[in-house]
Design a protein around this motif. Structure first.
Motif, PDB file in Angstrom:
ATOM      1  N   PRO A  59       0.793  -1.233   0.000  1.00  0.00           N
ATOM      2  CA  PRO A  59       0.000   0.000   0.000  1.00  0.00           C
ATOM      3  C   PRO A  59       0.826   1.285   0.000  1.00  0.00           C
ATOM      4  O   PRO A  59       0.476   2.249  -0.688  1.00  0.00           O
ATOM      5  CB  PRO A  59      -0.848  -0.102   1.265  1.00  0.00           C
ATOM      6  N   GLY A  60       1.927   1.301   0.732  1.00  0.00           N
ATOM      7  CA  GLY A  60       2.765   2.496   0.749  1.00  0.00           C
ATOM      8  C   GLY A  60       3.362   2.777  -0.617  1.00  0.00           C
ATOM      9  O   GLY A  60       3.379   3.923  -1.083  1.00  0.00           O
ATOM     10  N   ASP A  61       3.844   1.725  -1.268  1.00  0.00           N
ATOM     11  CA  ASP A  61       4.422   1.880  -2.603  1.00  0.00           C
ATOM     12  C   ASP A  61       3.352   2.294  -3.610  1.00  0.00           C
ATOM     13  O   ASP A  61       3.572   3.178  -4.439  1.00  0.00           O
ATOM     14  CB  ASP A  61       5.092   0.576  -3.049  1.00  0.00           C
ATOM     15  N   ALA A  67       0.131   8.904  -6.218  1.00  0.00           N
ATOM     16  CA  ALA A  67       0.281  10.332  -5.923  1.00  0.00           C
ATOM     17  C   ALA A  67       1.038  11.040  -7.049  1.00  0.00           C
ATOM     18  O   ALA A  67       0.772  12.206  -7.347  1.00  0.00           O
ATOM     19  CB  ALA A  67       0.991  10.532  -4.588  1.00  0.00           C
ATOM     20  N   ALA A  68       1.949  10.322  -7.679  1.00  0.00           N
ATOM     21  CA  ALA A  68       2.737  10.910  -8.762  1.00  0.00           C
ATOM     22  C   ALA A  68       1.979  10.931 -10.087  1.00  0.00           C
ATOM     23  O   ALA A  68       2.104  11.867 -10.871  1.00  0.00           O
ATOM     24  CB  ALA A  68       4.052  10.153  -8.924  1.00  0.00           C
ATOM     25  N   ASP A  69       1.187   9.873 -10.335  1.00  0.00           N
ATOM     26  CA  ASP A  69       0.455   9.785 -11.611  1.00  0.00           C
ATOM     27  C   ASP A  69      -0.714   8.824 -11.449  1.00  0.00           C
ATOM     28  O   ASP A  69      -0.539   7.607 -11.475  1.00  0.00           O
ATOM     29  CB  ASP A  69       1.382   9.314 -12.726  1.00  0.00           C
ATOM     30  N   MET A  70      -1.903   9.380 -11.277  1.00  0.00           N
ATOM     31  CA  MET A  70      -3.089   8.568 -11.029  1.00  0.00           C
ATOM     32  C   MET A  70      -3.397   7.607 -12.170  1.00  0.00           C
ATOM     33  O   MET A  70      -3.971   6.545 -11.953  1.00  0.00           O
ATOM     34  CB  MET A  70      -4.295   9.489 -10.764  1.00  0.00           C
ATOM     35  N   ARG A  71      -2.979   7.920 -13.387  1.00  0.00           N
ATOM     36  CA  ARG A  71      -3.229   7.009 -14.523  1.00  0.00           C
ATOM     37  C   ARG A  71      -2.571   5.655 -14.337  1.00  0.00           C
ATOM     38  O   ARG A  71      -3.010   4.659 -14.921  1.00  0.00           O
ATOM     39  CB  ARG A  71      -2.733   7.635 -15.826  1.00  0.00           C
ATOM     40  N   CYS A 102       7.597   1.643 -19.466  1.00  0.00           N
ATOM     41  CA  CYS A 102       6.801   1.717 -20.702  1.00  0.00           C
ATOM     42  C   CYS A 102       5.713   2.778 -20.595  1.00  0.00           C
ATOM     43  O   CYS A 102       5.191   3.235 -21.612  1.00  0.00           O
ATOM     44  CB  CYS A 102       6.152   0.370 -21.003  1.00  0.00           C
ATOM     45  N   LEU A 103       5.357   3.153 -19.361  1.00  0.00           N
ATOM     46  CA  LEU A 103       4.229   4.040 -19.135  1.00  0.00           C
ATOM     47  C   LEU A 103       4.614   5.451 -18.712  1.00  0.00           C
ATOM     48  O   LEU A 103       3.822   6.381 -18.852  1.00  0.00           O
ATOM     49  CB  LEU A 103       3.315   3.430 -18.066  1.00  0.00           C
ATOM     50  N   THR A 104       5.816   5.615 -18.166  1.00  0.00           N
ATOM     51  CA  THR A 104       6.239   6.934 -17.696  1.00  0.00           C
ATOM     52  C   THR A 104       7.761   7.005 -17.639  1.00  0.00           C
ATOM     53  O   THR A 104       8.427   5.980 -17.481  1.00  0.00           O
ATOM     54  CB  THR A 104       5.655   7.246 -16.293  1.00  0.00           C
ATOM     55  N   ASP A 105       8.275   8.214 -17.741  1.00  0.00           N
ATOM     56  CA  ASP A 105       9.720   8.414 -17.560  1.00  0.00           C
ATOM     57  C   ASP A 105      10.006   9.193 -16.279  1.00  0.00           C
ATOM     58  O   ASP A 105      11.117   9.686 -16.069  1.00  0.00           O
ATOM     59  CB  ASP A 105      10.347   9.097 -18.773  1.00  0.00           C
ATOM     60  N   ILE A 109       8.884   7.653  -9.928  1.00  0.00           N
ATOM     61  CA  ILE A 109       8.146   6.397 -10.116  1.00  0.00           C
ATOM     62  C   ILE A 109       9.110   5.261 -10.400  1.00  0.00           C
ATOM     63  O   ILE A 109       8.936   4.146  -9.911  1.00  0.00           O
ATOM     64  CB  ILE A 109       7.083   6.545 -11.217  1.00  0.00           C
ATOM     65  N   GLN A 110      10.151   5.532 -11.159  1.00  0.00           N
ATOM     66  CA  GLN A 110      11.144   4.495 -11.443  1.00  0.00           C
ATOM     67  C   GLN A 110      11.861   4.065 -10.161  1.00  0.00           C
ATOM     68  O   GLN A 110      12.201   2.895 -10.010  1.00  0.00           O
ATOM     69  CB  GLN A 110      12.134   4.965 -12.508  1.00  0.00           C
ATOM     70  N   THR A 111      12.055   4.982  -9.238  1.00  0.00           N
ATOM     71  CA  THR A 111      12.660   4.641  -7.952  1.00  0.00           C
ATOM     72  C   THR A 111      11.754   3.696  -7.172  1.00  0.00           C
ATOM     73  O   THR A 111      12.216   2.681  -6.636  1.00  0.00           O
ATOM     74  CB  THR A 111      12.937   5.920  -7.126  1.00  0.00           C
ATOM     75  N   VAL A 112      10.470   4.023  -7.121  1.00  0.00           N
ATOM     76  CA  VAL A 112       9.510   3.140  -6.436  1.00  0.00           C
ATOM     77  C   VAL A 112       9.471   1.777  -7.135  1.00  0.00           C
ATOM     78  O   VAL A 112       9.491   0.735  -6.478  1.00  0.00           O
ATOM     79  CB  VAL A 112       8.093   3.759  -6.395  1.00  0.00           C
TER      80      VAL A 112
END
Length: 129
Positions: A59-61, A67-71, A102-105, A109-112
Motif C-alpha cells: 500500500p505504501g508503494d 500520488a505521482a500519476d493517477m493514470r 513503458c508508461l512513464t519516464d 516512479i522508477q525509484t519506487v
C-alpha cells in the motif's frame, strides 16, 4: 530484462503456498488469486497446465505511485504467477521497472518501481527455494 521467472522443485500447490507466505513477509498483501487454469477448464477449454495469478500490493508503494500519476492505477496491483510449463513449476512476474518504464519516464516512479521489484524478486526467490 523484462521477466523474472524462477523454476522450483516444489509442487504447484507448495509453490502457491510458499508465495503467499513470502509475499506477506516483505510485507505486501495478497489481494486476489486468479486460478486461470481452473477458469479455462471450467469454460470447456482443454488446458493442461496450471496457472494462478496472485495480485499483490504494497500500500505504501502504491500510494506513492498514484500520488505521482493517477493514470498508473491501470498498472496496479502487481501480479506474480505460479504456473507449470512442460512439467516444471515456475514462479514469475513482469518486472515492475520494465512495466512502468513503458508508461512513464518519471524518475520518482522508477525509484519506487526499483524498490518494489527488489522486494518482489526476493519473495519469488524465497518461494522457489
Amino acid at each position: 530484462m523484462m521477466y523474472c521467472v524462477m523454476t522450483t522443485e516444489k509442487t504447484f500447490e507448495q509453490a502457491c503456498e510458499a508465495l503467499s507466505i513470502t509475499v506477506t513477509s516483505i510485507p505486501f498483501g495478497v489481494l486476489h488469486i486468479h486460478d486461470l487454469g481452473a477458469t479455462l477448464r471450467s469454460k470447456g477449454f482443454d488446458f493442461a497446465e496450471e496457472c494462478r495469478v496472485f495480485e499483490v500490493c504494497g500500500p505504501g508503494d502504491a500510494s506513492r505511485v498514484l500520488a505521482a500519476d493517477m493514470r498508473l492505477n491501470m498498472a496496479l496491483p502487481c501480479r506474480i504467477s505460479v504456473f507449470t510449463e512442460q512439467g516444471q513449476v515456475k514462479i514469475g512476474m513482469i518486472e515492475p521497472v520494465y512495466l512502468l518504464s513503458c508508461l512513464t519516464d518519471d524518475a520518482a516512479i522508477q525509484t519506487v518501481a526499483a524498490e518494489v521489484q527488489a522486494k518482489l524478486t526476493r519473495a519469488i526467490e524465497q518461494a522457489a527455494q
